[in-house]
Motif scaffolding. Structure first.
Motif, PDB file in Angstrom:
ATOM      1  N   ALA A 284       0.910  -1.188  -0.078  1.00 28.66           N
ATOM      2  CA  ALA A 284       0.018  -0.044  -0.016  1.00 28.66           C
ATOM      3  C   ALA A 284       0.755   1.297  -0.056  1.00 28.66           C
ATOM      4  O   ALA A 284       0.561   2.481  -0.737  1.00 28.66           O
ATOM      5  N   LEU A 285       1.984   1.356   0.671  1.00 27.09           N
ATOM      6  CA  LEU A 285       2.883   2.368   0.593  1.00 27.09           C
ATOM      7  C   LEU A 285       3.751   2.505  -0.539  1.00 27.09           C
ATOM      8  O   LEU A 285       3.834   3.762  -0.827  1.00 27.09           O
ATOM      9  N   GLY A 286       3.895   1.457  -1.231  1.00 30.64           N
ATOM     10  CA  GLY A 286       4.653   1.538  -2.315  1.00 30.64           C
ATOM     11  C   GLY A 286       6.130   2.304  -2.118  1.00 30.64           C
ATOM     12  O   GLY A 286       6.851   2.158  -1.233  1.00 30.64           O
ATOM     13  N   ASP A 287       6.291   3.137  -3.196  1.00 28.46           N
ATOM     14  CA  ASP A 287       7.263   4.123  -3.044  1.00 28.46           C
ATOM     15  C   ASP A 287       6.984   5.389  -2.554  1.00 28.46           C
ATOM     16  O   ASP A 287       7.904   6.442  -2.720  1.00 28.46           O
ATOM     17  N   GLY A 288       5.896   5.442  -2.279  1.00 31.57           N
ATOM     18  CA  GLY A 288       5.180   6.743  -1.471  1.00 31.57           C
ATOM     19  C   GLY A 288       5.187   6.935   0.054  1.00 31.57           C
ATOM     20  O   GLY A 288       5.894   6.143   0.690  1.00 31.57           O
ATOM     21  N   ALA A 289       4.448   7.942   0.349  1.00 34.69           N
ATOM     22  CA  ALA A 289       4.250   7.957   1.874  1.00 34.69           C
ATOM     23  C   ALA A 289       2.678   8.372   2.123  1.00 34.69           C
ATOM     24  O   ALA A 289       2.392   9.221   1.424  1.00 34.69           O
ATOM     25  N   LEU A 290       2.298   7.839   3.291  1.00 33.86           N
ATOM     26  CA  LEU A 290       0.992   7.956   3.553  1.00 33.86           C
ATOM     27  C   LEU A 290       0.762   8.321   5.072  1.00 33.86           C
ATOM     28  O   LEU A 290       1.566   7.842   6.001  1.00 33.86           O
ATOM     29  N   THR A 291      -0.259   9.039   5.578  1.00 33.73           N
ATOM     30  CA  THR A 291      -0.822   9.155   6.786  1.00 33.73           C
ATOM     31  C   THR A 291      -1.474   7.693   7.341  1.00 33.73           C
ATOM     32  O   THR A 291      -1.841   6.953   6.598  1.00 33.73           O
ATOM     33  N   PRO A 292      -1.281   7.564   8.534  1.00 34.90           N
ATOM     34  CA  PRO A 292      -2.179   6.292   9.141  1.00 34.90           C
ATOM     35  C   PRO A 292      -3.507   6.546   8.781  1.00 34.90           C
ATOM     36  O   PRO A 292      -4.073   5.352   8.550  1.00 34.90           O
ATOM     37  N   ILE A 293      -3.992   7.723   8.685  1.00 39.36           N
ATOM     38  CA  ILE A 293      -5.419   8.019   8.361  1.00 39.36           C
ATOM     39  C   ILE A 293      -5.641   7.325   6.985  1.00 39.36           C
ATOM     40  O   ILE A 293      -6.615   6.852   6.601  1.00 39.36           O
ATOM     41  N   GLN A 294      -4.712   7.809   5.929  1.00 42.40           N
ATOM     42  CA  GLN A 294      -4.688   7.272   4.582  1.00 42.40           C
ATOM     43  C   GLN A 294      -4.675   5.734   4.464  1.00 42.40           C
ATOM     44  O   GLN A 294      -5.161   5.173   3.494  1.00 42.40           O
ATOM     45  N   LEU A 295      -3.593   5.164   5.325  1.00 42.16           N
ATOM     46  CA  LEU A 295      -3.218   4.002   4.829  1.00 42.16           C
ATOM     47  C   LEU A 295      -4.203   2.862   5.616  1.00 42.16           C
ATOM     48  O   LEU A 295      -4.702   1.827   4.957  1.00 42.16           O
ATOM     49  N   GLY A 296      -4.909   3.061   6.675  1.00 47.31           N
ATOM     50  CA  GLY A 296      -5.938   2.178   7.066  1.00 47.31           C
ATOM     51  C   GLY A 296      -7.035   1.904   6.246  1.00 47.31           C
ATOM     52  O   GLY A 296      -7.203   0.603   5.997  1.00 47.31           O
ATOM     53  N   PRO A 297      -7.750   2.695   5.712  1.00 47.30           N
ATOM     54  CA  PRO A 297      -8.842   2.362   4.725  1.00 47.30           C
ATOM     55  C   PRO A 297      -8.329   1.476   3.504  1.00 47.30           C
ATOM     56  O   PRO A 297      -8.853   0.671   2.869  1.00 47.30           O
ATOM     57  N   LEU A 298      -7.041   1.409   3.112  1.00 43.72           N
ATOM     58  CA  LEU A 298      -6.419   0.721   2.058  1.00 43.72           C
ATOM     59  C   LEU A 298      -6.237  -0.645   2.324  1.00 43.72           C
ATOM     60  O   LEU A 298      -6.293  -1.500   1.670  1.00 43.72           O
ATOM     61  N   LEU A 299      -6.013  -1.152   3.877  1.00 43.16           N
ATOM     62  CA  LEU A 299      -5.765  -2.311   4.278  1.00 43.16           C
ATOM     63  C   LEU A 299      -7.080  -2.878   4.770  1.00 43.16           C
ATOM     64  O   LEU A 299      -7.132  -4.089   5.004  1.00 43.16           O
ATOM     65  N   GLU A 300      -8.187  -2.179   5.174  1.00 45.90           N
ATOM     66  CA  GLU A 300      -9.328  -2.716   5.742  1.00 45.90           C
ATOM     67  C   GLU A 300     -10.045  -3.526   4.829  1.00 45.90           C
ATOM     68  O   GLU A 300     -10.702  -4.721   5.377  1.00 45.90           O
ATOM     69  N   PRO A 301     -10.196  -3.430   3.600  1.00 44.74           N
ATOM     70  CA  PRO A 301     -10.710  -4.409   2.448  1.00 44.74           C
ATOM     71  C   PRO A 301     -10.156  -5.784   2.655  1.00 44.74           C
ATOM     72  O   PRO A 301     -10.699  -6.839   2.247  1.00 44.74           O
ATOM     73  N   LEU A 302      -9.005  -5.851   2.813  1.00 40.92           N
ATOM     74  CA  LEU A 302      -8.177  -7.019   2.946  1.00 40.92           C
ATOM     75  C   LEU A 302      -8.356  -7.833   4.169  1.00 40.92           C
ATOM     76  O   LEU A 302      -7.827  -9.071   4.074  1.00 40.92           O
ATOM     77  N   PHE A 303      -8.524  -6.999   5.259  1.00 48.28           N
ATOM     78  CA  PHE A 303      -8.710  -7.801   6.403  1.00 48.28           C
ATOM     79  C   PHE A 303      -9.988  -7.331   6.961  1.00 48.28           C
ATOM     80  O   PHE A 303     -10.080  -6.729   8.118  1.00 48.28           O
ATOM     81  N   PRO A 304     -11.025  -7.822   6.498  1.00 45.51           N
ATOM     82  CA  PRO A 304     -12.349  -7.413   7.117  1.00 45.51           C
ATOM     83  C   PRO A 304     -12.784  -7.668   8.494  1.00 45.51           C
ATOM     84  O   PRO A 304     -12.250  -9.037   8.664  1.00 45.51           O
ATOM     85  N   GLY A 305     -13.150  -6.979   9.286  1.00 37.54           N
ATOM     86  CA  GLY A 305     -13.401  -7.194  10.504  1.00 37.54           C
ATOM     87  C   GLY A 305     -12.280  -6.742  11.570  1.00 37.54           C
ATOM     88  O   GLY A 305     -12.723  -6.585  12.869  1.00 37.54           O
TER      89      GLY A 305
END
Length: 367
Positions: free
Chosen positions: A132-153
């Motif tokens: 999700a981070l790739g070669d860029g940079a994200l805030t935790p608020i940006q990162l969380g929703p990218l992970l949520e669909p992969l780990f439902p619940g």
């Protein structure tokens, strides 16, 4: 000078030695990278703190001397000792992180976010975070929703926090730059720095570096600085390579061969920022805090030293347009010479923090 190991090290000798090794007896002409390397990093959870810490240690230090290498990716802000943010060189970012991975793992198990990670495959979470981070940079608020669909619940905030502990990350500018602010954005350290990750940490080498900057010290001191547990067997395995002193109470203090022990010299007034490692790196803090002083409410505050010892805190009043006042809060009544020295150094600090301006100085009366 070399120590006479037949005699115990006095508390004053330990104090002066700590100041010497911390570059607080005399400002050094070494550059930022050399100082950070010697100190094994610098506590940096408050983004502006390292500027004051370096100003107190480096002659003629100015903010660009740190801001420029931050932008150039030569130094970075990352999670290391005690699971807290430290400012380190790029090389140390990669080499030290494996040493403290157990600290990150333990913190993740104990953190309040752990309930939001129940049932999640942490290795898969780590891999997803890297992707999700790739070669860029994200805030935790940006990162969380990218992970949520992969780990439902699982809680997206907990997932984002887990990446901080599972993957070597750095906080990228403008956070940490002088006079600027910005949200905490994380990048994968190896990609940000263009360096390979190190698989195994050199615990023994790291302890030797700690002793060079903070010793002589007990095993408990080493554990307090690092938060790595069960270091006694490691140190015992190193015993033949170490120098062993004793303090006035008979405690064993380990040191590096050739570690300089300071003479009983005068110690200048020094102002230090929030959470300076000087105050956080020993289990027994009597070498820097007056004996009998309750330190619980003092650890973490901006502080100043008189005669080498913690003598009180200080605060900076900022208003629109810049820094207006520095207030000094001594723990005890200062003698006339001490007061003059404190005010002189506070004036220099005010000039530094205000980019050459003048600020008001106040010494708050002791209750």
């Amino acid at each position: 000078m070399s120590a006479d190991r037949s005699r115990p090290l006095t508390l004053r000798a330990l104090n002066r030695t700590l100041l010497l090794r911390q570059r607080l007896l005399e400002r050094t002409t070494d550059g930022v990278a050399l100082v950070l390397t010697h100190l094994v990093g610098m506590q940096a959870q408050v983004p502006a703190s390292p500027y004051t810490a370096l100003w107190s240690r480096i002659a003629d230090f100015s903010p660009p001397l740190l801001a420029e290498p931050l932008v150039a990716r030569e130094v970075v802000r990352t999670v290391l000792m005690r699971g807290t943010i430290h400012l380190v060189t790029a090389a140390d970012c990669m080499e030290l992180r494996p040493v403290f991975q157990e600290v990150m793992d333990r913190e993740l198990r104990q953190n309040s976010w752990r309930d939001g990670l129940i049932g999640a495959d942490l290795a898969a979470v780590a891999a997803a975070g890297r992707d999700a981070l790739g070669d860029g940079a994200l805030t935790p608020i940006q990162l969380g929703p990218l992970l949520e669909p992969l780990f439902p619940g699982n809680d997206p905030r907990g997932l984002a926090y887990a990446i901080r502990n599972l993957v070597p990350l750095v906080q990228v500018p403008p956070r940490g730059l002088w006079g600027k602010s910005g949200a905490t954005r994380h990048a994968v350290a190896s990609r940000w720095l263009g360096r390979d990750e190190v698989a195994d940490g050199d615990v023994e080498g790291t302890l030797l570096r700690y002793l060079a900057a903070f010793g002589p010290a007990t095993v408990s001191d080493m554990q307090a600085w690092s938060r790595v547990q069960a270091l006694r067997p490691v140190v015992e395995g190193m015993r033949e390579r170490l120098v062993v002193h004793r303090d006035e109470r008979g405690k064993e203090l380990f040191d590096v061969p050739g570690g300089e022990i300071a003479d009983d010299v005068a110690a200048p007034v020094r102002f230090l920022p929030d959470y300076d490692n000087l105050f956080l790196s020993h289990a027994d803090r009597t070498r820097i805090f007056p004996q009998g002083l309750a330190t619980a409410g003092l650890i973490g505050k901006p502080a100043f030293l008189v005669d080498g010892m913690f003598a009180g805190s200080w605060s900076a009043l900022r208003e629109k347009g810049g820094l207006r006042r520095i207030s000094v809060h001594p723990l005890r009544a200062l003698t006339a010479p001490e007061r003059r020295a404190v005010l002189a150094e506070a004036e220099e600090l005010g000039s530094f923090l205000s980019d050459g301006g003048r600020v008001d100085l106040t010494v708050v009366p002791v209750p």
